[in-house]
Design a protein around this motif. Structure first.
Motif, mmCIF file in Angstrom:
data_model
loop_
_atom_site.group_PDB
_atom_site.id
_atom_site.type_symbol
_atom_site.label_atom_id
_atom_site.label_comp_id
_atom_site.label_asym_id
_atom_site.label_seq_id
_atom_site.Cartn_x
_atom_site.Cartn_y
_atom_site.Cartn_z
ATOM 1 N N PHE A 74 0.745 -1.352 0.026
ATOM 2 C CA PHE A 74 0.040 -0.196 0.186
ATOM 3 C C PHE A 74 0.856 1.570 -0.092
ATOM 4 C CE2 PHE A 74 -3.087 -3.023 1.888
ATOM 5 C CZ PHE A 74 -3.982 -3.204 1.101
ATOM 6 N N GLN A 75 -0.138 2.522 -0.228
ATOM 7 C CA GLN A 75 0.504 3.801 -0.352
ATOM 8 C C GLN A 75 -0.342 4.566 0.158
ATOM 9 O OE1 GLN A 75 1.243 4.595 -4.502
ATOM 10 N NE2 GLN A 75 0.926 5.632 -3.729
ATOM 11 N N PRO A 76 0.387 6.209 0.853
ATOM 12 C CA PRO A 76 -0.721 7.305 0.895
ATOM 13 C C PRO A 76 -1.786 7.187 -0.532
ATOM 14 C CG PRO A 76 1.329 7.627 1.491
ATOM 15 C CD PRO A 76 1.542 6.289 0.894
ATOM 16 N N SER A 77 -2.748 7.852 -0.158
ATOM 17 C CA SER A 77 -3.507 8.064 -1.472
ATOM 18 C C SER A 77 -3.199 9.338 -1.816
ATOM 19 C CB SER A 77 -5.030 8.760 -0.812
ATOM 20 O OG SER A 77 -3.848 10.447 -0.910
ATOM 21 N N LEU A 78 -3.236 8.387 -3.728
ATOM 22 C CA LEU A 78 -3.273 9.676 -4.476
ATOM 23 C C LEU A 78 -3.064 10.831 -4.939
ATOM 24 C CD1 LEU A 78 -3.480 6.350 -7.320
ATOM 25 C CD2 LEU A 78 -1.644 7.410 -6.179
ATOM 26 N N GLY A 79 -1.969 11.507 -5.800
ATOM 27 C CA GLY A 79 -2.443 12.660 -5.866
ATOM 28 C C GLY A 79 -4.103 12.667 -6.406
ATOM 29 N N GLY A 80 -4.787 13.511 -6.323
ATOM 30 C CA GLY A 80 -5.613 14.586 -6.491
ATOM 31 C C GLY A 80 -6.269 13.230 -6.101
ATOM 32 N N THR A 81 -6.593 12.801 -4.819
ATOM 33 C CA THR A 81 -7.267 11.826 -4.226
ATOM 34 C C THR A 81 -7.470 11.661 -2.678
ATOM 35 O OG1 THR A 81 -5.760 10.048 -3.905
ATOM 36 C CG2 THR A 81 -7.081 10.071 -6.399
ATOM 37 N N LEU A 82 -6.817 13.043 -1.868
ATOM 38 C CA LEU A 82 -7.240 13.497 -0.844
ATOM 39 C C LEU A 82 -7.956 13.161 -0.441
ATOM 40 C CD1 LEU A 82 -4.493 16.419 -0.267
ATOM 41 C CD2 LEU A 82 -4.158 14.229 0.537
ATOM 42 N N SER A 83 -9.817 13.397 -0.477
ATOM 43 C CA SER A 83 -10.468 12.648 -0.046
ATOM 44 C C SER A 83 -10.678 11.607 0.216
ATOM 45 C CB SER A 83 -11.664 13.698 -0.764
ATOM 46 O OG SER A 83 -11.897 12.980 -1.797
ATOM 47 N N LEU A 84 -10.185 10.909 0.005
ATOM 48 C CA LEU A 84 -10.102 9.012 0.212
ATOM 49 C C LEU A 84 -8.954 8.783 0.906
ATOM 50 C CD1 LEU A 84 -10.950 7.549 -3.226
ATOM 51 C CD2 LEU A 84 -12.753 8.150 -1.686
ATOM 52 N N GLY A 85 -8.252 9.800 1.743
ATOM 53 C CA GLY A 85 -6.408 9.134 1.965
ATOM 54 C C GLY A 85 -7.479 8.288 3.578
ATOM 55 N N ARG A 86 -8.562 8.633 3.786
ATOM 56 C CA ARG A 86 -8.674 8.362 5.507
ATOM 57 C C ARG A 86 -9.269 7.340 5.205
ATOM 58 N NH1 ARG A 86 -13.007 8.665 9.011
ATOM 59 N NH2 ARG A 86 -13.990 10.428 7.716
ATOM 60 N N THR A 87 -9.975 7.033 3.998
ATOM 61 C CA THR A 87 -10.871 5.943 4.255
ATOM 62 C C THR A 87 -10.536 4.511 3.497
ATOM 63 O OG1 THR A 87 -12.199 7.029 2.619
ATOM 64 C CG2 THR A 87 -12.751 7.023 4.316
#
Lengths: 468, 383
Positions: free
Chosen positions: A115-128
C-alpha cells in the motif's frame, strides 16, 4: 514457476475467475491445504477482470496507519454503505463484511500486496481507502505470484461454460479453452468470475436498446457466463438487472477497457446538459467522491445516452487531467457548434444559469454553498458564472464498471438455492455476488472489499470442505 | 531551431525526426500517466510528472533522465502493450534519455558518435590500447619493457611519469570540460535556474538518491527484469560498479598526492592506501559490470531502447576491462609481463577518459542533475 492446470486430474477446489476475489479465494483455499485450480477466461495480460483497473480498497480501521490518515470505524463504514445504497443491502452480510474488512489490510499485505498513501488528486479518500502501490495490476501481480508460489495451478483463456451437478452438489466444470472443451472435476467450486457488464445483450435485457450506447470500463471478458449457468442450475438470484456501478466517462473512450483515464472529475465545476442543451441534475450536490457514482445512471436516462460537461477557463486546472483534451470554443456558440449542439439553446441555458448564480466565495476544497436561486434543477455548491473564455466541454456517456445482479450467498459465502437451502459445495465471491451487499449505488473501493473479504471466506470454506 | 534542422544533412535529419518521434510518444504517454497516477509511489518520475499538466521537450528530457529503468511501472500498467493505449514508459523514456546525450553533447559536431556508439567506443579503446603497445615497443628499451621491474618508479621506467601525466591530464581535462559543457546545455534546456545548484538541500537530496540508487528498487521490490519476479540484483551490481569506480578514482587521487606531496613513487606495496583502494575498486568494476551484463542479457528487451544496446554494452565492457587489466597489473607487476599489462591497462583507462562525454557515462551525470532538480522541485512543491 507458474504451473498450468492439469485437466486430467481432479482438484479439491476449482476457482472460476482470475481477479481479486478469485485470487483471495485460491490463496486462502491453498493455505488450508487444498489443491487449487484457477480457471481464468482472459489471456494472461488481461487477467484479473476489473481488478486490473482498481486502485484502492475500503477497509474499516480503528486508527491512522502509515498509509491511512485517520480512523474509519465499522459504524461509519456501515453508515456510508447505507447512504449510498439507500438501504438496499443485506444488513447482516454487510456488517459481517465490514467487520472482517478490518483484518483484510493485514491479511492482504501478507499475500504480498503493498500500500501507499492516497494518490495525488484523491486526498478526500486518504482516510477511508487504502491505495495499492503501483495500482490494481500491481496488486494482482502480487497475488498471482503468491498463489503460484503456493502451488496453485492457473489456466488462462479458460472459461467455465457449464457445470455438472448431482442435485445440489457440484461435480465438475466444463471448461472451454483454445484447445476445446475440457472436463475439470473438483470437490468444491468458488464462483468468482465477475459480473456481466461486457455482455451487451444481457445488459439490454434490463436496459433495453439504450445499452448499445454504454461504454464498458473494464475488459471485454466479463460476460457473466458462469452467473447465467448458476442461475440456470437453480441457484438463487439476487439484485436488479439494471443496477450497476456506472459513472459518466469521456464519450470518446474505447468501447472496452478505457479504465481510469477516461473518467472526468469536473462535473462539480460546471453545468451538465443533454443534447437538447437542458440541465438535468444538481451538479454541486455533494463532494465529487460521494457523487461520481450516480452520474452514469443520470446520463443513461438522457436522450441518446449522452451529455456534455460545460465549464470555463477558470475551472480548467481544478481537476485531474484525463486522456482526451476538452473541446474548446472562444464563445459558447462556437463550443456548441463543435459539440453538435444548438448554439442558441446552449447560450440560453448558460445565460439562465449565470443569471441564477448568487454571490459567494468559491472554494473547491469544501461545500462552499455557492448556489443558484430560482433555477430548476438548482446547483447547490460551486456555482459560479460560466463567463470566462475560452469555454470547454467534455462529452460523456455511461461507463459501466460492474453489474450487481448476482447469486445470493450467506455469511459463509455459500451460494443459496432458489428452492431453499444452500448449495452443498459452491461458494461465490466478488462481483458475481456484489448485489448481496450493494443493492444500488457505490462507494469508492467497496468492490475490492467485497472481493477480498468474501473471496477469503469462500476460499477457506471451500478448502476445508474439500479436505473433510 | 526549425531552420537549423532543415539545413542538416540527410542522416542527421532522420536522427532529428527520430528524436521528435520519441518526444511525441513520451508526451502522449505522460498525458495518459498523468490521468492515471497509479504509479506515483514507485519512483521520482511520476510525482515529478504530477507537478505538470503540459510536457515540453525540456520537461520530457528531465523526466527521461529521472527514470532509472527499473521497469516496475510497465509490469504494473493496465495499459501496457498489448493494450490499445500501448503504454511503455521505461522503453520510451530510455529512447528520450539516450537522445538527450547526443542532443547536449559538446562540441555539438560529436553528436553522431552516439549513433553507433558501441562501435565508436570499441574503436577508441582499441586504438588507445594499440597506441600504448606500439608506443612502448617503439620508444622503450625491450630489455626494460620485457624485463622484470621492481621497486619505486618501476612503471616510470616504461612510461616516464611526466609523459603519463601529460597524456592522462590532457584527456581528463578535455573530458571534464566536455562533460561540464553538456551539463550546462542540459540544465538550461530542462529549464531549471542555476541557483538550484547552490541549494544545499537540493544537492544533499540529489546526492542521497544517487548514492543509494533509491529509484532502482522498483518501488521496493527490485527491478522487473523479466516482468515476472522482481529482484534487486541490478541495484547491487550497479552499486559495486559505482563504488568500485569511485574507489579507483580515489586511488588515483591518493597516488597523485603520494607522488607530489610525499615524493613516493608507484608501484606501492600491497598494503598502501592507493593499492588497497585500487584493488577494492578494481574488484568492484570487475564484478559489478559482469553482473550488469548478465542482467542485461536476461532482461526483457521491451523494457529498454534496444537500438542503444551497443552503447550500454560498450560502456560496461570498458569498465570491466579497466578493472580486469588493473587487477592483472597488480598481480603481474613484478614479472616480465608488466610492460604489456601496463600498456593494456593504460589503454583502457585512456579510452574510458576519452569517451566519457561521448557515451553511456553521461547517464550518471544527467541522472544526478535530474535528481538534484527533483529534490528542489519537491521542496518547492511541498512549501
Amino acid at each position: 514457476m507458474e504451473r498450468t492446470v492439469d485437466f486430467s486430474r481432479p482438484y479439491d477446489v476449482i476457482v472460476a475467475g482470475g481477479g481479486n476475489a478469485a485470487l483471495c479465494a485460491a490463496i486462502a483455499a491453498r493455505r488450508s491445504g487444498a489443491s487449487v485450480a484457477i480457471v481464468e477466461k482472459a489471456p494472461r495480460f488481461y487477467r484479473g477482470g476489473n481488478t486490473r483497473h482498481t486502485r484502492n480498497m475500503r477497509c474499516a480501521h480503528d486508527s491512522a496507519t502509515a498509509t491511512l490518515s485517520g480512523p474509519y470505524t465499522e459504524e461509519e463504514f456501515y453508515d456510508d454503505l447505507l447512504r449510498v445504497t439507500q438501504g438496499n443491502t443485506t444488513p447482516a452480510l454487510a456488517k459481517m463484511m465490514i467487520r472482517k474488512s478490518k483484518d483484510m489490510l493485514t491479511w492482504i499485505t501478507e499475500q504480498g500486496v503493498r500500500f501507499q498513501p492516497s494518490l495525488g488528486g484523491t486526498l478526500s479518500l486518504g482516510r477511508t481507502n487504502s491505495f495499492f502501490l503501483g495500482g490494481g495490476r500491481s496488486m494482482l501481480n502480487a497475488l498471482y505470484r503468491t498463489a503460484a508460489g503456493l502451488g496453485v495451478h492457473i489456466a488462462y483463456e479458460a472459461e467455465v461454460t457449464d457445470l455438472e451437478m448431482d442435485g445440489p452438489r457440484f461435480v465438475a466444470a466444463e471448461v472451454t479453452t483454445p484447445a476445446g472443451r475440457q472436463r475439470l472435476a473438483g470437490r468444491a467450486l468458488v464462483a468468482a468470475s465477475g459480473g456481466f457488464e461486457a455482455n451487451i445483450d444481457w445488459l439490454k435485457e434490463g436496459w433495453g436498446e439504450i445499452a448499445e450506447n454504454f461504454l464498458i470500463r473494464g475488459t471485454p471478458y466479463n460476460r457473466g457466463s458462469l452467473l447465467r449457468t448458476l442461475i440456470g442450475k437453480g441457484m438463487k438470484q439476487i439484485g436488479d438487472p439494471t443496477q450497476c456501478h456506472a459513472v459518466a466517462i469521456d464519450a470518446r473512450a474505447p468501447k472496452y477497457d478505457g479504465g481510469i483515464i477516461t473518467r472526468l472529475d469536473c462535473v462539480v465545476f460546471g453545468i451538465v446538459v443533454n443534447n437538447r442543451c437542458e440541465r438535468f441534475y444538481d451538479e454541486g450536490e455533494d463532494i465529487w467522491p460521494k457523487r461520481y457514482a450516480i452520474w452514469g445512471r443520470l446520463v443513461a436516462a438522457q436522450p441518446d445516452q449522452i451529455a456534455y460537461i460545460v465549464f470555463d477557463a477558470r475551472s480548467l486546472q481544478l481537476f485531474m487531467p484525463s486522456l482526451f483534451p476538452p473541446v474548446t470554443g472562444a464563445t459558447i456558440e462556437e463550443l456548441a457548434g463543435k459539440l453538435g449542439l444548438d448554439p442558441v439553446a446552449l447560450r440560453a441555458t448558460v445565460d439562465g444559469f449565470n443569471a441564477a448564480v448568487q454571490p459567494g466565495t468559491f472554494d473547491d476544497k469544501i461545500l462552499d454553498g455557492c448556489h443558484t436561486e430560482g433555477l430548476s434543477p438548482p446547483k447547490t455548491n460551486w456555482a459560479r458564472p460560466i463567463e470566462e473564455a475560452p469555454f470547454y466541454a467534455y462529452p460523456v456517456r455511461p461507463g459501466i464498471t460492474f453489474t450487481y445482479l448476482g447469486v445470493e450467498v450467506d455469511e459463509d459465502a455459500r451460494v443459496q438455492l432458489a428452492g431453499g437451502g444452500r448449495a452443498e459445495n459452491i461458494w461465490a465471491a466478488g462481483e458475481i455476488m456484489a448485489g448481496n451487499v450493494l443493492g444500488r449505488g457505490y462507494a469508492a473501493g467497496i468492490g475490492m472489499t467485497i472481493g477480498s473479504v468474501f473471496g477469503r471466506i469462500a476460499g477457506e470454506g471451500a478448502g476445508s470442505h474439500a479436505k473433510r | 531551431m526549425q531552420s537549423d534542422e532543415l539545413k542538416m544533412p540527410a542522416a542527421a535529419m532522420s536522427a532529428a525526426e527520430a528524436r521528435q518521434a520519441h518526444l511525441d510518444e513520451a508526451g502522449r504517454l505522460m498525458t495518459v500517466c498523468n490521468s492515471c497516477r497509479y504509479c506515483e509511489g514507485l519512483c521520482a518520475v511520476f510525482p515529478a510528472m504530477e507537478m505538470r499538466r503540459a510536457f515540453g521537450s525540456g520537461d520530457l528530457t528531465y523526466l527521461a533522465n529521472l527514470c532509472h529503468n527499473c521497469g516496475a511501472c510497465n509490469s504494473d500498467c493496465q495499459f501496457a502493450p498489448p493494450h490499445e493505449f500501448a503504454v511503455n514508459v521505461p522503453k520510451v523514456l530510455a529512447e528520450v534519455r539516450n537522445d538527450s546525450y547526443a542532443r547536449y553533447v559538446w562540441p555539438g559536431f560529436m553528436a553522431p558518435l552516439f549513433a553507433r556508439n558501441g562501435l565508436v567506443v570499441t574503436l577508441i579503446a582499441a586504438l588507445s590500447v594499440a597506441a600504448f603497445l606500439v608506443g612502448f615497443a617503439a620508444l622503450t628499451d625491450p630489455a626494460v619493457l620485457f624485463g622484470a621491474q621492481s621497486g619505486p618508479g618501476a612503471f616510470y621506467r616504461i612510461l616516464p611519469h611526466n609523459a603519463m601525466v601529460a597524456i592522462f591530464g590532457a584527456a581528463f581535462l578535455w573530458s571534464v570540460l566536455a562533460v561540464a559543457m553538456s551539463c550546462i546545455r542540459f540544465w538550461r534546456d530542462i529549464g531549471e535556474p542555476g541557483s538550484t545548484l547552490r541549494d544545499p538541500q537540493a544537492l544533499a537530496g540529489g546526492a542521497h538518491d544517487i548514492a543509494t540508487l533509491r529509484y532502482l528498487d522498483g518501488g521496493g521490490m527490485g527491478c522487473a527484469n523479466d516482468a515476472e519476479v522482481p529482484d534487486d540484483t541490478r541495484r547491487m551490481y550497479h552499486h559495486l560498479t559505482f563504488y568500485g569506480f569511485a574507489l579507483c578514482f580515489a586511488a588515483t587521487v591518493v597516488g597523485t598526492l603520494w607522488h607530489y606531496l610525499l615524493g613516493r613513487d608507484a608501484p606501492y606495496p600491497w598494503w598502501d592506501l592507493p593499492v588497497v583502494l585500487g584493488t577494492l575498486g578494481g574488484i568492484g568494476i570487475t564484478v559489478g559490470p559482469l553482473g550488469l551484463l548478465a542482467a542485461k542479457l536476461r532482461r526483457d528487451p521491451q523494457l529498454g531502447d534496444a537500438s542503444r544496446k551497443g552503447m550500454d554494452v560498450a560502456f560496461i565492457v570498458m569498465l570491466l576491462l579497466t578493472g580486469v587489466t588493473g587487477l592483472a597489473l597488480l598481480v603481474l607487476r613484478a614479472t616480465p609481463l608488466m610492460g604489456v599489462t601496463l600498456a593494456l591497462h593504460l589503454g583502457f583507462v585512456l579510452g574510458f577518459f576519452l569517451t566519457m562525454p561521448y557515451g553511456k557515462f553521461m547517464h550518471g551525470i544527467f541522472r544526478g542533475l535530474a535528481l538534484v532538480r527533483y529534490a528542489a522541485e519537491r521542496k518547492r512543491h511541498l512549501s
